[in-house]
Design an enzyme around this catalytic site. Sequence first.
Site, PDB file in Angstrom:
ATOM      1  N   LYS A 273     -88.640 -77.104  41.181  1.00 20.18           N
ATOM      2  CA  LYS A 273     -90.078 -77.398  41.247  1.00 20.18           C
ATOM      3  C   LYS A 273     -90.542 -78.352  40.142  1.00 20.18           C
ATOM      4  O   LYS A 273     -91.607 -78.159  39.547  1.00 20.18           O
ATOM      5  CB  LYS A 273     -90.904 -76.109  41.178  1.00 20.18           C
ATOM      6  CG  LYS A 273     -90.497 -75.073  42.216  1.00 20.18           C
ATOM      7  CD  LYS A 273     -91.431 -73.881  42.191  1.00 20.18           C
ATOM      8  CE  LYS A 273     -90.694 -72.584  42.350  1.00 20.18           C
ATOM      9  NZ  LYS A 273     -91.522 -71.415  42.340  1.00 20.18           N
TER      10      LYS A 273
ATOM     11  N   ASP B 258     -91.459 -63.227  42.395  1.00 15.50           N
ATOM     12  CA  ASP B 258     -92.831 -63.032  42.911  1.00 15.50           C
ATOM     13  C   ASP B 258     -92.893 -62.142  44.157  1.00 15.50           C
ATOM     14  O   ASP B 258     -93.868 -61.413  44.362  1.00 15.50           O
ATOM     15  CB  ASP B 258     -93.549 -64.366  43.153  1.00 15.50           C
ATOM     16  CG  ASP B 258     -92.801 -65.292  44.098  1.00 15.50           C
ATOM     17  OD1 ASP B 258     -91.636 -65.007  44.432  1.00 15.50           O
ATOM     18  OD2 ASP B 258     -93.392 -66.303  44.494  1.00 15.50           O
TER      19      ASP B 258
END
Length: 499
Positions: A202, A237
């Site tokens: 990312k 997450d």
Amino acid sequence: MSFAVNPPPAVRHFPLSRSTVVRSPRVSMVARSNTGLSVSTAAALPILTKLQNDCATPLPVLRHIADAMATDMRAGLAVDGGSDLKMILSYVDSLPTGNERGLFYALDLGGTNFRVLRTQLGGKDERVIDTECEQVSIPQDIMFGTSEELFDFIASALANFVKKEGGKFVLPNDRSRETGFTFSFPVKQTSIDSGILIKWTKGFAVSGTPGKDIVACLNEAMGRQGLNMRVSALVNDTVATLAGARYWDDDVMVAVILGTGTNACYVESVDAIPKLKNHKSSSGKTIVNTEWGAFSNGLPLTEFDRDMDAVSINPGEQLFEKTISGMYLGEIVRRVLVKMAEASSLFGNHIPERLRTPFTLGTPNISSMQQDTSDDLQAVGSILYEVTGMESTLDARKMVVEVCDTVAKRGGRLAGAGIVGILKKMEEDSTGIVFGKRTVVAMDGGLYEHHPQYKRYLKDAVKELLGPEISSDVVIEHSKDGSGIGAALLAATNSIYEH
Ligand code: ADP
Ligand code: MG
């Protein structure tokens, strides 16, 4: 508005206003073919028809996907590297019950922002007494700096946040602060509170972290900041979302993220994990992070998916993610539109450079265009013009909406089949564990939250696969931002003071 099957009436005048944004198309001047479509549009029709065929997800295809997902899960649980699915052990063996008490922090690093949160928990009666949250954006130079710089930056922001503690937040004198750490990069977890960074993704290019224990990196930086805080739980997450949802609802067994990317985790029996050696779980259960974005078995793919994959940073990888998640749906649609524009004069004779630019069309644009219920598809016209620079006739806009729907429908239905795959795997290993009683799948992520058609296609697929009776007990529920509080709750369930 099934375009291929029911062509619109041959001649119709569409009262488009001549706004400055969308120039009025010359609809009434255009020659018509015998399909009822303008000649220019008709040439794009075979492309749409082929796309619809290639993206089709009839029940047998969905069944195959669900079965293959279950099979791949088992193979990944048997041995590391046994399947596309990594089936990563989270070391989370106990989920929140509602009895958690005290002050806990959470730290969430997963993109260009990181978030800090504190929560005061008051047990079954008082539940969440108070929560405070702050978001800090990570400067570019930190994203390209050294490991020490990144973790010092995080620890310093955390220290500043801790300084503002007060009000309803109270820490007993004899205790250190504890935090959950949600870290959404590939990690080889080694225990509930340690894990080795495999690689940054990312857009992060921080030197010196890969191969290191990121909890140790953070602990050292907190030490340098003089911050007395302990990381009690390092989680992904998805796992944090499951924990956050379970706090409110004991029937939550699965969590799925559908945002920029996608992933899923679920509650597994320790006995069903052959690759898990020497692990003691008092509950006999543990959360497994499937990393299902890497699933690839039997996906209905198109030439557009293959081309997009070929030029991606990870060709051949994350194919399920590339078919169902928010980062890619808009890009697939854009690629279809380029082909249509080249093959026909659907959008006039000039193809704007912006339409040719990868990732100009975002999944939020796709969703917005699908919400346009006006006769003249004014919003579709505006979005196309603003985002890609293309002018459009009504026929062209209808075609575009069909393309969006086709891609969103495939994505939603495949995601639904994936969920059924997980549920079937759980049920096959332990009859009665999920079917025939209320079972909740906690959903989060911007795509699931903001794309109503996608959500409906997902739910429809689950229903089709499970049948009316079983599916009536399966609750697919949005758990908004459950991951923040989920990480704090996991800090509580894994607190050193509880054992
Ligand atoms: P992340 O996955 O990066 O943690 P989110 O869960 O907030 O972040 O998801 C953001 C993603 O959700 C965006 O990249 C986009 O693909 C998708 N998304 C956001 N808004 C919409 C929308 N209105 N319609 C469809 N997809 C959307
Ligand atoms: Mg997220």
